[in-house]
Design a protein around this motif. Structure first.
Motif, PDB file in Angstrom:
ATOM      1  N   GLY A 149      63.645  39.930  11.872  1.00 19.43           N
ATOM      2  CA  GLY A 149      64.654  39.778  12.915  1.00 19.43           C
ATOM      3  C   GLY A 149      64.982  41.069  13.634  1.00 19.43           C
ATOM      4  O   GLY A 149      64.100  41.824  14.031  1.00 19.43           O
ATOM      5  N   ASP A 200      65.568  30.307  11.791  1.00 17.39           N
ATOM      6  CA  ASP A 200      64.587  30.877  12.716  1.00 17.39           C
ATOM      7  C   ASP A 200      63.728  29.781  13.346  1.00 17.39           C
ATOM      8  O   ASP A 200      63.230  29.940  14.460  1.00 17.39           O
ATOM      9  CB  ASP A 200      63.697  31.919  12.021  1.00 17.39           C
ATOM     10  N   ARG A 201      63.557  28.652  12.657  1.00 22.66           N
ATOM     11  CA  ARG A 201      62.757  27.548  13.218  1.00 22.66           C
ATOM     12  C   ARG A 201      63.408  27.025  14.502  1.00 22.66           C
ATOM     13  O   ARG A 201      62.718  26.609  15.425  1.00 22.66           O
ATOM     14  CB  ARG A 201      62.599  26.400  12.207  1.00 22.66           C
ATOM     15  N   THR A 233      62.800  44.598  15.247  1.00 23.00           N
ATOM     16  CA  THR A 233      62.835  45.076  16.637  1.00 23.00           C
ATOM     17  C   THR A 233      63.354  46.515  16.686  1.00 23.00           C
ATOM     18  O   THR A 233      62.811  47.363  17.396  1.00 23.00           O
ATOM     19  CB  THR A 233      63.780  44.173  17.463  1.00 23.00           C
ATOM     20  N   ARG A 283      65.885  28.986  16.263  1.00 16.96           N
ATOM     21  CA  ARG A 283      66.009  30.135  17.170  1.00 16.96           C
ATOM     22  C   ARG A 283      64.706  30.361  17.935  1.00 16.96           C
ATOM     23  O   ARG A 283      64.718  30.713  19.104  1.00 16.96           O
ATOM     24  CB  ARG A 283      66.314  31.420  16.383  1.00 16.96           C
ATOM     25  N   ARG A 284      63.574  30.181  17.252  1.00 20.85           N
ATOM     26  CA  ARG A 284      62.270  30.533  17.838  1.00 20.85           C
ATOM     27  C   ARG A 284      61.475  29.314  18.278  1.00 20.85           C
ATOM     28  O   ARG A 284      60.258  29.418  18.496  1.00 20.85           O
ATOM     29  CB  ARG A 284      61.467  31.352  16.812  1.00 20.85           C
ATOM     30  N   ASP A 285      62.129  28.163  18.369  1.00 20.41           N
ATOM     31  CA  ASP A 285      61.472  26.921  18.827  1.00 20.41           C
ATOM     32  C   ASP A 285      60.196  26.624  18.049  1.00 20.41           C
ATOM     33  O   ASP A 285      59.173  26.242  18.631  1.00 20.41           O
ATOM     34  CB  ASP A 285      61.134  27.006  20.332  1.00 20.41           C
ATOM     35  N   MET A 286      60.254  26.797  16.725  1.00 19.18           N
ATOM     36  CA  MET A 286      59.050  26.568  15.920  1.00 19.18           C
ATOM     37  C   MET A 286      58.889  25.094  15.541  1.00 19.18           C
ATOM     38  O   MET A 286      57.829  24.689  15.072  1.00 19.18           O
ATOM     39  CB  MET A 286      59.122  27.395  14.631  1.00 19.18           C
ATOM     40  N   GLU A 328      57.610  42.199  10.779  1.00 18.09           N
ATOM     41  CA  GLU A 328      58.341  41.295   9.892  1.00 18.09           C
ATOM     42  C   GLU A 328      57.518  41.096   8.627  1.00 18.09           C
ATOM     43  O   GLU A 328      56.294  40.966   8.688  1.00 18.09           O
ATOM     44  CB  GLU A 328      58.556  39.943  10.574  1.00 18.09           C
TER      45      GLU A 328
END
Ligand code: 5GP
Length: 236
Positions: A99, A213-214, A103, A216-219, A109
């Motif tokens: 995350g 994260d799935r 950055t 947040r990151r459109d996974m 990661e």
């Protein structure tokens, strides 16, 4: 315990008064938000899963000496908690680079850290929860020095306890966010929630992400990932 008037509505929770001024009821909804509310959606079934996952993990921490706001689960989505004056800090503990740390320091990661890292964000929506350090927290008088020492001790102890527990379920605890509050008698308690919304959970074998994260990151597959965490934790 009966629900009285609604006191607050957040991105993923509603909070209600009760007859007892020291107790409130939190209702977990399916609402999902990321990037300071700029991305919004729903994850079907999330409220009920987070309610149960968070209560299970809070009970574990409580048993091992970390006071929490938890009183009792009322229903699938509702829990009675102690009212606490919230300390406006997001306390983040990291074991593996992911995350915003990835950055910030330019490391990929998944890089394991030699020792756990504790970070603070000052909780302020308008400012986007800026990162601060313990000197800022004390200089801004967000809490007393003894309180900050307690928070740090609890955060690292929680990391040890949660990592050990999750390891048994083949889940690697990458990082997580805690929030603390102060009861009327001054006791510092762990508050908010501990769930796939607030932690990064990676499958130990496959590295598959079983967390927010799935979304947040459109996974895709967020619903299944949340179900999987609940399943491993409660239905072994
Ligand atoms: P990062 O700083 O890498 O975005 O987040 C570090 C960890 O803290 C992640 O596990 C993330 O889920 C959690 N976290 C940080 N800020 C927030 C927040 O505002 N809301 C939620 N739900 N989790 C957060």
């Amino acid at each position: 315990m009966e629900r009285k008037e609604q006191l607050y509505e957040g991105k993923a929770k509603k909070v209600y008064a009760t007859d007892d001024p020291q107790l409130i009821i939190v209702e977990y909804t399916d609402g999902a938000a990321a990037f300071h509310g700029r991305k919004k959606g729903t994850i079907a079934g999330k409220g009920s899963i987070n309610n149960r996952v968070s209560n299970d993990l809070m009970r574990l921490l409580e048993k091992q000496g970390i006071p929490t706001h938890l009183v009792e689960q009322l229903s699938d989505r509702e829990t009675v908690i102690r009212k606490a004056q919230m300390i406006p800090l997001k306390v983040i503990v990291r074991n593996v680079v992911a995350g915003s740390l990835s950055t910030r320091i330019g490391m990929p990661e998944g890089t394991r850290l030699k020792s756990p890292v504790l970070e603070y964000n000052y909780k302020d929506d308008a400012l986007g929860d800026p990162m601060i350090n313990r000197f800022h927290a004390l200089a801004l008088d967000l809490c007393a020095p003894e309180e900050l020492a307690t928070i740090e001790r609890y955060a690292f102890r929680a990391n040890d306890i949660l990592r050990t527990r999750l390891q048994q379920l083949d889940i690697d605890l990458i990082d997580f966010k805690l929030e603390f509050g102060r009861l009327a008698d001054g006791t510092i308690v762990l508050a908010d929630e501990i769930s796939p919304d607030t932690c990064r959970f990676w499958d130990t074998e496959t590295g598959e992400r079983l967390d927010m994260d799935r979304f947040r990151r459109d996974m895709g597959g967020a619903e299944d990932a949340y179900q999987e965490v609940l399943h491993r934790l409660l239905e072994e």
